[in-house]
Design a protein around this motif. Structure first.
Motif, PDB file in Angstrom:
ATOM      1  N   GLY A 136       0.817  -1.213   0.000  1.00  7.64           N
ATOM      2  CA  GLY A 136       0.000   0.000   0.000  1.00  7.64           C
ATOM      3  C   GLY A 136       0.851   1.263   0.000  1.00  7.64           C
ATOM      4  N   TRP A 137       0.162   2.365   0.179  1.00 12.06           N
ATOM      5  CA  TRP A 137       0.835   3.661   0.041  1.00 12.06           C
ATOM      6  C   TRP A 137       0.857   4.418   1.374  1.00 12.06           C
ATOM      7  CZ3 TRP A 137      -1.114   8.665   0.797  1.00 12.06           C
ATOM      8  CH2 TRP A 137      -0.237   9.710   0.427  1.00 12.06           C
ATOM      9  N   ASP A 138       1.975   5.059   1.616  1.00 11.60           N
ATOM     10  CA  ASP A 138       2.097   5.978   2.741  1.00 11.60           C
ATOM     11  C   ASP A 138       2.967   7.141   2.282  1.00 11.60           C
ATOM     12  OD1 ASP A 138       1.968   6.263   5.951  1.00 11.60           O
ATOM     13  OD2 ASP A 138       3.933   6.903   5.199  1.00 11.60           O
ATOM     14  N   ALA A 139       2.650   8.338   2.726  1.00 10.70           N
ATOM     15  CA  ALA A 139       3.345   9.540   2.266  1.00 10.70           C
ATOM     16  C   ALA A 139       4.843   9.498   2.549  1.00 10.70           C
ATOM     17  CB  ALA A 139       2.724  10.782   2.906  1.00 10.70           C
ATOM     18  N   ASN A 140       5.245   8.692   3.522  1.00  4.68           N
ATOM     19  CA  ASN A 140       6.671   8.646   3.870  1.00  4.68           C
ATOM     20  C   ASN A 140       7.485   7.667   3.018  1.00  4.68           C
ATOM     21  OD1 ASN A 140       6.479  10.546   5.999  1.00  4.68           O
ATOM     22  ND2 ASN A 140       5.540   8.942   7.281  1.00  4.68           N
ATOM     23  N   MET A 141       6.824   6.894   2.186  1.00  4.88           N
ATOM     24  CA  MET A 141       7.556   5.900   1.388  1.00  4.88           C
ATOM     25  C   MET A 141       8.278   6.589   0.233  1.00  4.88           C
ATOM     26  SD  MET A 141       4.578   3.022   1.291  1.00  4.88           S
ATOM     27  CE  MET A 141       5.400   1.583   0.644  1.00  4.88           C
ATOM     28  N   ASP A 142       9.519   6.189  -0.002  1.00  4.68           N
ATOM     29  CA  ASP A 142      10.217   6.717  -1.187  1.00  4.68           C
ATOM     30  C   ASP A 142       9.856   5.846  -2.402  1.00  4.68           C
ATOM     31  OD1 ASP A 142      11.762   4.415  -1.017  1.00  4.68           O
ATOM     32  OD2 ASP A 142      13.562   5.443  -0.316  1.00  4.68           O
ATOM     33  N   ASP A 143      10.376   6.214  -3.561  1.00  3.15           N
ATOM     34  CA  ASP A 143      10.007   5.518  -4.798  1.00  3.15           C
ATOM     35  C   ASP A 143      10.327   4.030  -4.746  1.00  3.15           C
ATOM     36  OD1 ASP A 143       8.934   7.713  -6.062  1.00  3.15           O
ATOM     37  OD2 ASP A 143      10.812   8.289  -7.034  1.00  3.15           O
ATOM     38  N   GLU A 144      11.499   3.708  -4.259  1.00  2.33           N
ATOM     39  CA  GLU A 144      11.927   2.318  -4.196  1.00  2.33           C
ATOM     40  C   GLU A 144      10.989   1.505  -3.292  1.00  2.33           C
ATOM     41  OE1 GLU A 144      14.431   0.932  -5.939  1.00  2.33           O
ATOM     42  OE2 GLU A 144      14.010  -1.037  -5.059  1.00  2.33           O
ATOM     43  N   ALA A 145      10.679   2.066  -2.133  1.00  2.00           N
ATOM     44  CA  ALA A 145       9.790   1.373  -1.204  1.00  2.00           C
ATOM     45  C   ALA A 145       8.391   1.215  -1.793  1.00  2.00           C
ATOM     46  CB  ALA A 145       9.733   2.142   0.120  1.00  2.00           C
ATOM     47  N   LEU A 146       7.939   2.251  -2.454  1.00  4.94           N
ATOM     48  CA  LEU A 146       6.603   2.207  -3.051  1.00  4.94           C
ATOM     49  C   LEU A 146       6.533   1.130  -4.144  1.00  4.94           C
ATOM     50  CD1 LEU A 146       3.867   3.670  -2.891  1.00  4.94           C
ATOM     51  CD2 LEU A 146       4.680   5.215  -4.688  1.00  4.94           C
ATOM     52  N   PHE A 147       7.586   1.069  -4.943  1.00  2.44           N
ATOM     53  CA  PHE A 147       7.634   0.073  -6.012  1.00  2.44           C
ATOM     54  C   PHE A 147       7.649  -1.336  -5.430  1.00  2.44           C
ATOM     55  CE2 PHE A 147      10.217  -2.579  -8.955  1.00  2.44           C
ATOM     56  CZ  PHE A 147       9.337  -2.584 -10.026  1.00  2.44           C
ATOM     57  N   ARG A 148       8.524  -1.567  -4.479  1.00  2.00           N
ATOM     58  CA  ARG A 148       8.650  -2.915  -3.903  1.00  2.00           C
ATOM     59  C   ARG A 148       7.368  -3.351  -3.196  1.00  2.00           C
ATOM     60  NH1 ARG A 148      14.437  -4.122  -2.070  1.00  2.00           N
ATOM     61  NH2 ARG A 148      13.545  -4.298   0.010  1.00  2.00           N
ATOM     62  N   ALA A 149       6.708  -2.407  -2.573  1.00  2.00           N
ATOM     63  CA  ALA A 149       5.489  -2.746  -1.828  1.00  2.00           C
ATOM     64  C   ALA A 149       4.297  -3.017  -2.746  1.00  2.00           C
ATOM     65  CB  ALA A 149       5.142  -1.620  -0.848  1.00  2.00           C
ATOM     66  N   ASN A 150       4.358  -2.482  -3.968  1.00  3.37           N
ATOM     67  CA  ASN A 150       3.122  -2.501  -4.770  1.00  3.37           C
ATOM     68  C   ASN A 150       3.259  -3.027  -6.188  1.00  3.37           C
ATOM     69  OD1 ASN A 150       1.201  -1.225  -2.823  1.00  3.37           O
ATOM     70  ND2 ASN A 150       2.808   0.335  -2.865  1.00  3.37           N
ATOM     71  N   ARG A 151       4.387  -3.660  -6.516  1.00  2.00           N
ATOM     72  CA  ARG A 151       4.520  -4.178  -7.876  1.00  2.00           C
ATOM     73  C   ARG A 151       3.668  -5.433  -8.087  1.00  2.00           C
ATOM     74  NH1 ARG A 151       8.328  -8.093  -8.945  1.00  2.00           N
ATOM     75  NH2 ARG A 151       9.353  -9.007  -7.144  1.00  2.00           N
ATOM     76  N   GLY A 152       3.149  -5.985  -7.040  1.00  3.28           N
ATOM     77  CA  GLY A 152       2.207  -7.097  -7.051  1.00  3.28           C
ATOM     78  C   GLY A 152       1.360  -6.952  -5.805  1.00  3.28           C
ATOM     79  N   CYS A 153       0.591  -7.990  -5.598  1.00  5.42           N
ATOM     80  CA  CYS A 153       0.219  -9.069  -6.509  1.00  5.42           C
ATOM     81  C   CYS A 153      -1.190  -8.758  -6.999  1.00  5.42           C
ATOM     82  CB  CYS A 153       0.240 -10.412  -5.798  1.00  5.42           C
ATOM     83  SG  CYS A 153       1.868 -10.800  -5.106  1.00  5.42           S
ATOM     84  N   TRP A 154      -1.304  -8.521  -8.287  1.00  2.81           N
ATOM     85  CA  TRP A 154      -2.541  -8.005  -8.845  1.00  2.81           C
ATOM     86  C   TRP A 154      -3.168  -8.996  -9.814  1.00  2.81           C
ATOM     87  CZ3 TRP A 154      -3.717  -4.002  -6.067  1.00  2.81           C
ATOM     88  CH2 TRP A 154      -2.705  -3.175  -5.557  1.00  2.81           C
ATOM     89  N   VAL A 155      -4.462  -8.864  -9.975  1.00  5.19           N
ATOM     90  CA  VAL A 155      -5.160  -9.644 -10.991  1.00  5.19           C
ATOM     91  C   VAL A 155      -4.946  -8.918 -12.332  1.00  5.19           C
ATOM     92  CG1 VAL A 155      -7.360 -10.551 -11.809  1.00  5.19           C
ATOM     93  CG2 VAL A 155      -6.888 -10.452  -9.343  1.00  5.19           C
TER      94      VAL A 155
END
Ligand SMILES: [Zn+2]
Ligand SMILES: [Zn+2]
Length: 252
Positions: free
Chosen positions: A29-48
């Motif tokens: 998920g998303w939080d304002a404190n996450m940097d780009d790398e963290a945001l990518f790693r947290a949300n690159r999956g797992c999607w339908v």
């Protein structure tokens, strides 16, 4: 490359069990404190991500109505449960997709499904004139279709010469390949039809032999009528440079 882009709506950041998470993450998920790398790693999956996703090059991640990240997708990796994760990289300022979307309102209406597809002019397209600038609507930057057209006209000559040339090529009377004139001489070869205007044109008499060179061949022998000598831009230029040869033909 299609014209669609993937849009994914993120929820607020929450912790997950890395022992259970298929990508070994401890939060998503998303939080304002996450940097780009963290945001990518947290949300690159797992999607339908269905079959249509395989055609798409970019994905946007949005949260709270704002686009937070743009991702360039290299491939989609299957994870269990029929979901998939994106392999690729997040984009930075200066990339046209980033510049068009990141930090701006999300380009799709909120829906129940986190994964949607939207028609994006940025999905693949650069200006058709060849300037390399991405276009937001249609195929050209404003005014560039005129530039693209006139660049091409100038390669043939005047607008009048361009139209004549186009009509000959379009009817199949002249090869599309632009070739270079090697030499022009009084007609002596065995050809009985005008090579420039074709059999249907019935040009008589043939007055000159022309040797041409193009990408495919060093020696192409033509026989042409006097009209071609007078109208073809390359022929006119060649004869201007070779007045001794030009004097052999009745060009005026
Ligand atoms: Zn352009
Ligand atoms: Zn002819």
């Amino acid at each position: 490359m299609g014209d669609l882009m993937i849009h994914i709506t993120l929820g607020a950041m929450r912790y997950v069990d890395p022992e259970v998470d298929q990508l070994g993450r401890d939060h998503v998920g998303w939080d304002a404190n996450m940097d780009d790398e963290a945001l990518f790693r947290a949300n690159r999956g797992c999607w339908v991500l269905g079959e249509r996703a395989d055609r798409e090059q970019y994905a946007l991640l949005s949260a709270q109505g704002t686009v937070r990240q743009a991702i360039e997708i290299d491939s989609l990796l299957p994870v269990s449960g029929g979901r998939r994760a994106m392999a690729g990289r997040y984009l930075s300022a200066g990339h046209p997709v980033y510049d068009a979307y990141v930090g701006k309102p999300q380009p799709v209406e909120p829906t129940r499904n986190p994964v949607t597809y939207f028609d994006s002019p940025h999905a693949a397209r650069e200006c058709g004139c060849g300037c390399g600038v991405p276009v937001t609507l249609g195929w050209f930057l404003t005014g560039h279709e005129q530039k693209a057209l006139h660049d091409r006209v100038a390669k043939i000559g005047t607008v009048h010469q361009f139209i004549e040339w186009f009509d000959r090529v379009h009817t199949g009377a002249e090869p599309v390949t632009l070739s270079k004139i090697v030499c022009i001489a009084p007609h002596a070869n065995a050809k009985k039809e005008c090579s420039a205007h074709g059999t249907a044109a019935g040009c008589t008499p043939l007055v000159a032999d022309v040797v041409l060179r193009d990408a495919a061949s060093e020696h192409i022998a033509w026989a042409v009528c006097v009209r071609w000598l007078k109208e073809n831009r390359d022929a006119v230029i060649w004869l201007e440079r070779n007045p001794g040869v030009a004097a052999l033909f009745e060009l005026s």
